[in-house]
Design a protein around this motif. Structure first.
Motif, PDB file in Angstrom:
ATOM      1  N   ARG A 169      -5.286   0.000   0.553  1.00 49.62           N
ATOM      2  CA  ARG A 169      -6.223   0.228   1.653  1.00 49.62           C
ATOM      3  C   ARG A 169      -7.340   1.169   1.244  1.00 49.62           C
ATOM      4  O   ARG A 169      -7.072   2.265   0.751  1.00 49.62           O
ATOM      5  CB  ARG A 169      -5.504   0.898   2.822  1.00 49.62           C
ATOM      6  CG  ARG A 169      -4.443   0.064   3.461  1.00 49.62           C
ATOM      7  CD  ARG A 169      -3.888   0.882   4.623  1.00 49.62           C
ATOM      8  NE  ARG A 169      -2.741   0.234   5.211  1.00 49.62           N
ATOM      9  CZ  ARG A 169      -1.954   0.821   6.106  1.00 49.62           C
ATOM     10  NH1 ARG A 169      -2.201   2.053   6.495  1.00 49.62           N
ATOM     11  NH2 ARG A 169      -0.923   0.179   6.617  1.00 49.62           N
ATOM     12  N   GLY A 170      -8.570   0.759   1.488  1.00 47.71           N
ATOM     13  CA  GLY A 170      -9.714   1.656   1.342  1.00 47.71           C
ATOM     14  C   GLY A 170     -10.189   2.081   2.713  1.00 47.71           C
ATOM     15  O   GLY A 170      -9.615   1.683   3.736  1.00 47.71           O
ATOM     16  N   ARG A 171     -11.232   2.877   2.746  1.00 47.46           N
ATOM     17  CA  ARG A 171     -11.797   3.285   4.035  1.00 47.46           C
ATOM     18  C   ARG A 171     -12.461   2.100   4.709  1.00 47.46           C
ATOM     19  O   ARG A 171     -12.864   1.151   4.054  1.00 47.46           O
ATOM     20  CB  ARG A 171     -12.856   4.375   3.824  1.00 47.46           C
ATOM     21  CG  ARG A 171     -12.271   5.753   3.716  1.00 47.46           C
ATOM     22  CD  ARG A 171     -13.392   6.756   3.585  1.00 47.46           C
ATOM     23  NE  ARG A 171     -13.959   7.115   4.866  1.00 47.46           N
ATOM     24  CZ  ARG A 171     -15.267   7.187   5.118  1.00 47.46           C
ATOM     25  NH1 ARG A 171     -16.147   6.918   4.204  1.00 47.46           N
ATOM     26  NH2 ARG A 171     -15.693   7.565   6.308  1.00 47.46           N
ATOM     27  N   LYS A 193     -18.003   5.644  -8.806  1.00 47.02           N
ATOM     28  CA  LYS A 193     -16.753   6.027  -8.140  1.00 47.02           C
ATOM     29  C   LYS A 193     -15.570   6.000  -9.099  1.00 47.02           C
ATOM     30  O   LYS A 193     -15.286   4.996  -9.745  1.00 47.02           O
ATOM     31  CB  LYS A 193     -16.504   5.087  -6.966  1.00 47.02           C
ATOM     32  CG  LYS A 193     -15.355   5.510  -6.107  1.00 47.02           C
ATOM     33  CD  LYS A 193     -15.604   5.174  -4.673  1.00 47.02           C
ATOM     34  CE  LYS A 193     -14.346   5.275  -3.847  1.00 47.02           C
ATOM     35  NZ  LYS A 193     -14.592   5.124  -2.432  1.00 47.02           N
ATOM     36  N   TRP A 236      -8.590  -1.793  -1.646  1.00 47.45           N
ATOM     37  CA  TRP A 236      -8.653  -0.999  -2.883  1.00 47.45           C
ATOM     38  C   TRP A 236      -7.957  -1.820  -3.967  1.00 47.45           C
ATOM     39  O   TRP A 236      -6.739  -2.011  -3.922  1.00 47.45           O
ATOM     40  CB  TRP A 236      -7.965   0.349  -2.683  1.00 47.45           C
ATOM     41  CG  TRP A 236      -8.127   1.287  -3.843  1.00 47.45           C
ATOM     42  CD1 TRP A 236      -7.190   1.549  -4.810  1.00 47.45           C
ATOM     43  CD2 TRP A 236      -9.262   2.098  -4.167  1.00 47.45           C
ATOM     44  NE1 TRP A 236      -7.685   2.463  -5.714  1.00 47.45           N
ATOM     45  CE2 TRP A 236      -8.955   2.819  -5.348  1.00 47.45           C
ATOM     46  CE3 TRP A 236     -10.525   2.283  -3.597  1.00 47.45           C
ATOM     47  CZ2 TRP A 236      -9.844   3.717  -5.945  1.00 47.45           C
ATOM     48  CZ3 TRP A 236     -11.399   3.172  -4.192  1.00 47.45           C
ATOM     49  CH2 TRP A 236     -11.069   3.871  -5.338  1.00 47.45           C
ATOM     50  N   GLN A 253      -0.529  -2.282  -6.231  1.00 47.74           N
ATOM     51  CA  GLN A 253      -0.564  -2.504  -4.781  1.00 47.74           C
ATOM     52  C   GLN A 253      -1.127  -3.904  -4.529  1.00 47.74           C
ATOM     53  O   GLN A 253      -2.077  -4.325  -5.206  1.00 47.74           O
ATOM     54  CB  GLN A 253      -1.473  -1.486  -4.084  1.00 47.74           C
ATOM     55  CG  GLN A 253      -1.031  -0.036  -4.243  1.00 47.74           C
ATOM     56  CD  GLN A 253      -1.943   0.926  -3.471  1.00 47.74           C
ATOM     57  OE1 GLN A 253      -1.495   1.620  -2.587  1.00 47.74           O
ATOM     58  NE2 GLN A 253      -3.211   0.972  -3.824  1.00 47.74           N
ATOM     59  N   SER A 307       0.867  -1.176   0.000  1.00 47.63           N
ATOM     60  CA  SER A 307       0.000   0.000   0.000  1.00 47.63           C
ATOM     61  C   SER A 307       0.909   1.233   0.000  1.00 47.63           C
ATOM     62  O   SER A 307       1.836   1.299   0.826  1.00 47.63           O
ATOM     63  CB  SER A 307      -0.864  -0.028   1.264  1.00 47.63           C
ATOM     64  OG  SER A 307      -1.169   1.267   1.710  1.00 47.63           O
ATOM     65  N   THR A 308       0.662   2.167  -0.901  1.00 40.71           N
ATOM     66  CA  THR A 308       1.500   3.380  -0.899  1.00 40.71           C
ATOM     67  C   THR A 308       1.282   4.159   0.397  1.00 40.71           C
ATOM     68  O   THR A 308       2.191   4.836   0.878  1.00 40.71           O
ATOM     69  CB  THR A 308       1.215   4.281  -2.122  1.00 40.71           C
ATOM     70  OG1 THR A 308      -0.189   4.583  -2.148  1.00 40.71           O
ATOM     71  CG2 THR A 308       1.646   3.632  -3.416  1.00 40.71           C
ATOM     72  N   ASN A 309       0.083   4.067   0.981  1.00 40.44           N
ATOM     73  CA  ASN A 309      -0.132   4.745   2.269  1.00 40.44           C
ATOM     74  C   ASN A 309       0.766   4.136   3.336  1.00 40.44           C
ATOM     75  O   ASN A 309       1.390   4.850   4.127  1.00 40.44           O
ATOM     76  CB  ASN A 309      -1.597   4.613   2.714  1.00 40.44           C
ATOM     77  CG  ASN A 309      -2.423   5.825   2.334  1.00 40.44           C
ATOM     78  OD1 ASN A 309      -2.147   6.457   1.312  1.00 40.44           O
ATOM     79  ND2 ASN A 309      -3.441   6.139   3.107  1.00 40.44           N
ATOM     80  N   GLY A 320     -10.857   7.345  -4.951  1.00 41.76           N
ATOM     81  CA  GLY A 320     -11.033   7.275  -3.496  1.00 41.76           C
ATOM     82  C   GLY A 320      -9.839   7.927  -2.821  1.00 41.76           C
ATOM     83  O   GLY A 320      -8.716   7.883  -3.337  1.00 41.76           O
TER      84      GLY A 320
END
Ligand code: BTN
Length: 265
Positions: free
Chosen positions: A57-59, A124, A64, A53, A29-31, A127
């Motif tokens: 990660r999504g909310r 969508k 994602w 990825q 995940s880049t986050n 995100g």
């Protein structure tokens, strides 16, 4: 499909607050990568871009889906000198920047859905996930992760989201070089983030409301008290969503909402 043309993206970032762009072929995940870098002191304006990825990660703990060669997965490290209570505004700042950028590809069709979705024709397209480290006194850092569906075609989406997702290619009817989208994204983020730091949240709120199709829509709010129905009134001065419920104005600072289809939709 080749990976990113790194030189093009690096030269597009010149003159913006994005001072260091790190490219990864694949990451969980880049986050997650950017959060580790921020924890170890990476400065404001560091960007992490991945071609793919494996655990995007999504909310709300969602995944994602992040196949290689098609989309943009980017996370930016920010260290804004803002009050910790304002940290959640960063998602809205990024939303405005993304929406203004995407409007060049899909004019008149982009809408923001509170707090962090960018929609085209109600589907969508992007995100945003902001994750931060905040103490009582200050915002240490915010990592803003942005996932934009660029060259996905309907068959590329998982069946579970095929009816609710879209891409720039599907909306604009043509394949778009991802570098061009990243360059426009960086310029838009630079303009909107500077506006936020220099003038505060007011101008961002106005822009957010201009890009949002939510006002007057009936919504269902997932709250700690269960599902609550209401009608969107607007946005509070700090970025909270305001809605009418049983004759009273309520405000939501975090949570999940569903927009009810209007008559005839
Ligand atoms: C959402 O709508 O649920 C937020 C999705 C955010 C996805 C992006 S892709 C780049 C960055 N890295 C992640 O792991 N997530 C964000």
């Amino acid at each position: 499909m080749p990976r990113f043309n790194e030189d093009l993206i690096k030269s597009a970032s010149q003159g913006t607050f994005i001072k260091d762009v790190r490219f990864l072929e694949e990451t969980e995940s880049t986050n997650k990568s950017a959060l580790t870098m921020a924890y170890h002191g990476a400065p404001e304006g560091t960007a992490v871009i991945a071609d793919a990825q494996t655990a995007g990660r999504g909310r709300l703990g969602r995944l994602w889906i992040s196949p290689p060669g098609k989309n943009i997965y980017v996370s930016l490290i920010l260290r804004p000198a803002i009050d910790p209570s304002s940290a959640s505004q960063i998602t809205l700042v990024a939303g405005v920047a993304v929406a203004e950028m995407l409007n060049t590809y899909c004019p008149g069709r982009i809408e923001l859905k509170w707090p962090n979705d960018v929609l085209a024709n109600g589907r969508k397209l992007c995100g945003i996930l902001a994750e931060s480290r905040v103490t009582a006194e200050k915002v240490e850092y915010v990592v803003v992760g942005i996932g934009i569906n660029v060259n996905m075609e309907p068959g590329h989406f998982d069946e579970s989201i095929r009816e609710i997702a879209t891409s720039i290619r599907m909306e604009a009817g043509a394949e778009i070089p991802r570098e061009e989208v990243v360059a426009r994204l960086f310029w838009s983020l630079d303009r909107i983030y500077r506006l936020y730091l220099e003038t505060g949240f007011g101008a961002i709120r106005e822009k957010w409301l201009d890009c949002s199709g939510m006002i007057g829509k009936d919504i269902t709010v997932s709250s700690p008290d269960g599902l609550v129905k209401g009608t969107v009134v607007g946005m509070g001065a700090e970025g909270q969503l305001t809605y009418l419920h049983e004759g009273k104005i309520k405000s939501l600072t975090a949570g999940e909402i569903t927009i009810q289809p209007g008559a005839g939709e």
